[in-house]
Write a protein that holds these residues in place. Structure first.
Motif, PDB file in Angstrom:
ATOM      1  N   ARG A 133       0.858  -1.184   0.000  1.00 55.22           N
ATOM      2  CA  ARG A 133       0.000   0.000   0.000  1.00 55.22           C
ATOM      3  C   ARG A 133       0.893   1.232   0.000  1.00 55.22           C
ATOM      4  O   ARG A 133       1.801   1.350   0.837  1.00 55.22           O
ATOM      5  CB  ARG A 133      -0.914   0.004   1.224  1.00 55.22           C
ATOM      6  N   TYR A 134       0.614   2.150  -0.937  1.00 56.07           N
ATOM      7  CA  TYR A 134       1.445   3.353  -1.060  1.00 56.07           C
ATOM      8  C   TYR A 134       0.562   4.597  -1.028  1.00 56.07           C
ATOM      9  O   TYR A 134      -0.412   4.691  -1.790  1.00 56.07           O
ATOM     10  CB  TYR A 134       2.254   3.319  -2.356  1.00 56.07           C
ATOM     11  N   ALA A 135       0.903   5.541  -0.155  1.00 60.14           N
ATOM     12  CA  ALA A 135       0.154   6.792  -0.036  1.00 60.14           C
ATOM     13  C   ALA A 135       0.699   7.792  -1.050  1.00 60.14           C
ATOM     14  O   ALA A 135       1.808   8.327  -0.883  1.00 60.14           O
ATOM     15  CB  ALA A 135       0.254   7.342   1.372  1.00 60.14           C
ATOM     16  N   LEU A 136      -0.073   8.046  -2.116  1.00 60.12           N
ATOM     17  CA  LEU A 136       0.336   9.034  -3.112  1.00 60.12           C
ATOM     18  C   LEU A 136       0.283  10.439  -2.531  1.00 60.12           C
ATOM     19  O   LEU A 136       1.180  11.257  -2.746  1.00 60.12           O
ATOM     20  CB  LEU A 136      -0.569   8.941  -4.337  1.00 60.12           C
ATOM     21  N   THR A 137      -0.810  10.735  -1.791  1.00 59.77           N
ATOM     22  CA  THR A 137      -0.977  11.985  -1.052  1.00 59.77           C
ATOM     23  C   THR A 137      -1.709  11.637   0.239  1.00 59.77           C
ATOM     24  O   THR A 137      -1.985  10.465   0.513  1.00 59.77           O
ATOM     25  CB  THR A 137      -1.799  13.025  -1.854  1.00 59.77           C
ATOM     26  N   ASN A 138      -2.088  12.647   1.020  1.00 57.30           N
ATOM     27  CA  ASN A 138      -2.868  12.381   2.223  1.00 57.30           C
ATOM     28  C   ASN A 138      -4.242  11.804   1.910  1.00 57.30           C
ATOM     29  O   ASN A 138      -4.856  11.145   2.753  1.00 57.30           O
ATOM     30  CB  ASN A 138      -3.038  13.677   3.033  1.00 57.30           C
ATOM     31  N   ASP A 139      -4.748  12.049   0.690  1.00 60.53           N
ATOM     32  CA  ASP A 139      -6.101  11.620   0.325  1.00 60.53           C
ATOM     33  C   ASP A 139      -6.138  10.493  -0.694  1.00 60.53           C
ATOM     34  O   ASP A 139      -7.225   9.986  -0.997  1.00 60.53           O
ATOM     35  CB  ASP A 139      -6.891  12.805  -0.245  1.00 60.53           C
ATOM     36  N   MET A 140      -5.001  10.097  -1.236  1.00 65.56           N
ATOM     37  CA  MET A 140      -4.981   9.099  -2.301  1.00 65.56           C
ATOM     38  C   MET A 140      -4.028   7.961  -1.973  1.00 65.56           C
ATOM     39  O   MET A 140      -2.912   8.194  -1.486  1.00 65.56           O
ATOM     40  CB  MET A 140      -4.591   9.737  -3.639  1.00 65.56           C
TER      41      MET A 140
END
Length: 205
Positions: A141-148
């Motif tokens: 799991r990778y967080a692209l941004t705080n919302d994505m």
């Protein structure tokens, strides 16, 4: 047999590689406490199967429990249920890897047409099969941004037929508790590739 060994080894390596690093990693912000659901579409058995899916996860520190259910139907009815446990490893604040082991149940009911070679008449019969098995998965799991968030998972299933699934997921947070979920899945099922797409929402608790 080679496919089974390769899939199990791949998932095992994902779990093992994260295990050596997990003790030194900081606490991560990924949630493993959620329930999600929506509609799935799968091209399988020469048909377009469609139906609901519901998945859930609950964390216990680095460990977590998972439950998954789907029921897809057309002329063929395909039901899958799984439950098991997993372990997550924090690699960086933006990246988690995890592994799961699940008990799997698949129920298949399919209408098939049989032509009598003597009379030429066509009859419809129902083929039914169900099986218990297991699943081994490794994912990230990778967080692209705080919302994505972007996630990928490779899962081997040993049920009616050995199967290898690759799932790519995208999450977009619309509120702190609710994400929009979109998934694409490639399934190596009975020596044929099948494709699925899923759209729904995830609620974090």
């Amino acid at each position: 047999m080679n496919k089974k060994l390769t899939a199990a080894a791949t998932a095992g390596l994902l779990v093992a590689s994260g295990g050596f690093m997990s003790q030194a990693m900081a606490e991560q912000g990924f949630s493993y406490d959620y329930v999600e659901g929506g509609i799935g579409l799968q091209d399988g058995f020469g048909e377009d199967l469609v139906g609901p899916f519901v998945n859930g996860s609950m964390s216990f520190d680095e460990m977590f429990a998972v439950v998954n259910f789907s029921y897809l139907t057309d002329d063929t009815d395909l039901m899958n249920f799984s439950a098991g446990t997993g372990y997550r490893f924090g690699i960086t604040p933006e990246l988690d890897v995890y592994g799961t082991f699940t008990v799997e149940y698949t129920d298949l009911e399919q209408e098939i047409s049989i032509t009598d070679p003597l009379t030429g008449e066509t009859h419809t019969a129902t083929y039914e099969d169900d099986d218990f098995g297991f699943g081994i998965a490794g994912g990230a799991r990778y967080a692209l941004t705080n919302d994505m968030e972007l996630a990928g998972e490779l899962k081997f299933l040993d049920t009616i037929d050995d199967r290898l699934d690759l799932t790519i997921s995208y999450l977009y947070g619309v509120t702190p508790e609710i994400d929009v979920l979109a998934e694409a899945k490639i399934m190596d099922f009975a020596d044929e590739d099948e494709f699925g797409s899923y759209l729904g929402a995830r609620y974090h608790f």
